[in-house]
Design a protein around this motif. Structure first.
Motif, PDB file in Angstrom:
ATOM      1  N   LEU A  11      25.438 -28.724 -18.121  1.00 53.84           N
ATOM      2  CA  LEU A  11      25.191 -29.897 -18.977  1.00 53.84           C
ATOM      3  C   LEU A  11      23.923 -29.721 -19.789  1.00 53.84           C
ATOM      4  O   LEU A  11      22.867 -29.392 -19.237  1.00 53.84           O
ATOM      5  CB  LEU A  11      25.017 -31.140 -18.105  1.00 53.84           C
ATOM      6  CG  LEU A  11      26.269 -31.899 -17.692  1.00 53.84           C
ATOM      7  CD1 LEU A  11      25.860 -33.092 -16.833  1.00 53.84           C
ATOM      8  CD2 LEU A  11      27.083 -32.365 -18.886  1.00 53.84           C
ATOM      9  N   HIS A  13      21.330 -31.736 -22.584  1.00 53.75           N
ATOM     10  CA  HIS A  13      20.993 -33.018 -23.201  1.00 53.75           C
ATOM     11  C   HIS A  13      21.169 -32.907 -24.706  1.00 53.75           C
ATOM     12  O   HIS A  13      20.796 -31.902 -25.299  1.00 53.75           O
ATOM     13  CB  HIS A  13      19.524 -33.364 -22.928  1.00 53.75           C
ATOM     14  CG  HIS A  13      19.345 -34.179 -21.706  1.00 53.75           C
ATOM     15  ND1 HIS A  13      19.492 -35.538 -21.690  1.00 53.75           N
ATOM     16  CD2 HIS A  13      19.051 -33.815 -20.443  1.00 53.75           C
ATOM     17  CE1 HIS A  13      19.296 -35.991 -20.475  1.00 53.75           C
ATOM     18  NE2 HIS A  13      19.020 -34.963 -19.681  1.00 53.75           N
ATOM     19  N   TYR A  25      25.161 -36.108 -23.619  1.00 52.46           N
ATOM     20  CA  TYR A  25      25.219 -34.791 -22.970  1.00 52.46           C
ATOM     21  C   TYR A  25      26.344 -33.984 -23.611  1.00 52.46           C
ATOM     22  O   TYR A  25      27.241 -34.539 -24.227  1.00 52.46           O
ATOM     23  CB  TYR A  25      25.495 -34.926 -21.466  1.00 52.46           C
ATOM     24  CG  TYR A  25      24.573 -35.881 -20.757  1.00 52.46           C
ATOM     25  CD1 TYR A  25      23.282 -35.505 -20.411  1.00 52.46           C
ATOM     26  CD2 TYR A  25      24.990 -37.181 -20.455  1.00 52.46           C
ATOM     27  CE1 TYR A  25      22.431 -36.404 -19.779  1.00 52.46           C
ATOM     28  CE2 TYR A  25      24.145 -38.076 -19.820  1.00 52.46           C
ATOM     29  CZ  TYR A  25      22.864 -37.674 -19.486  1.00 52.46           C
ATOM     30  OH  TYR A  25      22.029 -38.569 -18.870  1.00 52.46           O
ATOM     31  N   LYS A  72      22.188 -37.294 -13.116  1.00 56.43           N
ATOM     32  CA  LYS A  72      21.827 -37.893 -14.410  1.00 56.43           C
ATOM     33  C   LYS A  72      21.652 -39.398 -14.235  1.00 56.43           C
ATOM     34  O   LYS A  72      22.589 -40.098 -13.857  1.00 56.43           O
ATOM     35  CB  LYS A  72      22.901 -37.608 -15.478  1.00 56.43           C
ATOM     36  CG  LYS A  72      23.138 -36.133 -15.731  1.00 56.43           C
ATOM     37  CD  LYS A  72      21.904 -35.459 -16.276  1.00 56.43           C
ATOM     38  CE  LYS A  72      22.130 -33.970 -16.504  1.00 56.43           C
ATOM     39  NZ  LYS A  72      20.887 -33.215 -16.670  1.00 56.43           N
TER      40      LYS A  72
END
Ligand code: SF4
Length: 289
Positions: A11, A13, A25, A72
């Protein structure tokens, strides 16, 4: 060539506010893409993919996602499909997109998918689950003309198959629409073409079309594109060279006028120019005290 690899992380950002795709994301399950669109930006040197015809399969992607996603703290849309199509033909064998959706559904995150493939319909059941939060599927359609699309996107399913998939998902209640990008100078930049993309989107249950009236070109991407122009559209390369030289951003000729016409068509059809926004649930203070 298909090669399995172990990725270190998955992942990423998305920095700043993503007004068009609304992403927080982003992730990619594959490197390289068998759809082989002749204009693909992911061939650029900066992405470090040696041969874009190879497909590197991040076989540990589901494990990484299962580890990274619950950490997250900010819930926001997770995008996939920017560097390699998550529903490329290799996905039939590996099922990474399906497993990613299972994890995303379990964690209650929204997802925004970009694809050129009708294979996404395979996962309609999971998309419905994710859509309790939000699941949006955006089909890239540069032209509804299957013959032209085959020349531009030789490894991708026909535009008509993408539109049929759009209808199927729309009928299941999934928000769907189109990325009309790139709009290729001298190839797909007619008023007739962009109008047809908008009309087909509306006719197949789409609620938005995200346009980009031009294309990018840099280093290896440009070399590949020009080579394919010579093969598929003899004589066109010189028009590009004269107009754009070494430029990165290549706006379609008459792009402003095209954008105006397109905006009127979309207004008539009730189509937005961005993906549906994700509204994070508001937690009432003291509700759980
Ligand atoms: S589908 Fe997207 S990533 Fe794949 S070749 Fe086409 S433009 Fe590139």
């Amino acid at each position: 060539m298909i090669r399995e690899i172990q990725a270190k992380t998955l992942l990423a950002h998305v920095r700043g506010e993503d007004r068009v795709f609304g992403l927080k994301y982003n992730f990619n399950l594959y490197r390289g893409c068998p759809h082989q669109c002749i204009y693909c930006d992911s061939r650029s040197l900066c992405y470090g993919i040696e041969d874009f015809r190879d497909v590197l399969v991040k076989v540990n992607a589901p494990a990484l996602l299962a580890n990274e996603l619950p950490r997250k703290r900010v819930k926001g849309p997770i995008g996939t499909g920017s560097m390699s199509d998550p529903y490329n033909p290799v996905e039939r064998r590996y099922g990474l997109a399906r497993r990613a959706l299972e994890i995303i559904a379990g964690c209650g995150f929204p997802v925004h998918i970009i694809t050129k493939s009708d294979l996404v319909v395979r996962d309609a059941d999971l998309l419905c689950q994710v859509n309790r939060t939000q699941a949006v599927v955006c089909f890239t359609i540069t032209t509804p003309d299957d013959a032209l699309a085959r020349l531009l996107e030789p490894g991708a399913p026909p535009a008509s198959a993408r539109l049929a998939a759009m209808r199927t998902l729309a009928d299941r209640g999934i928000p769907v629409g189109t990325a009309l990008m790139p709009v290729l100078p001298f190839l797909t930049d007619s008023e007739e073409n962009v109008t047809a993309v908008a009309e087909e989107t509306a006719a197949h249950g789409g609620s938005f079309v995200i346009p980009w009236f031009g294309m990018s070109m840099r280093d290896r991407q440009r070399e590949w594109f020009y080579r394919e122009l010579d093969r598929r559209f003899p004589g066109l390369r010189s028009q590009y060279e004269r107009r754009y030289g070494e430029r990165y951003e290549c706006a379609a000729p008459g792009g402003l006028r095209l954008a105006q016409v397109f905006a009127l068509v979309c207004a008539r059809l009730g189509l937005a120019d961005h993906m549906p926004e994700y509204q994070a649930p508001v937690i009432q203070p003291g509700l759980f005290n």
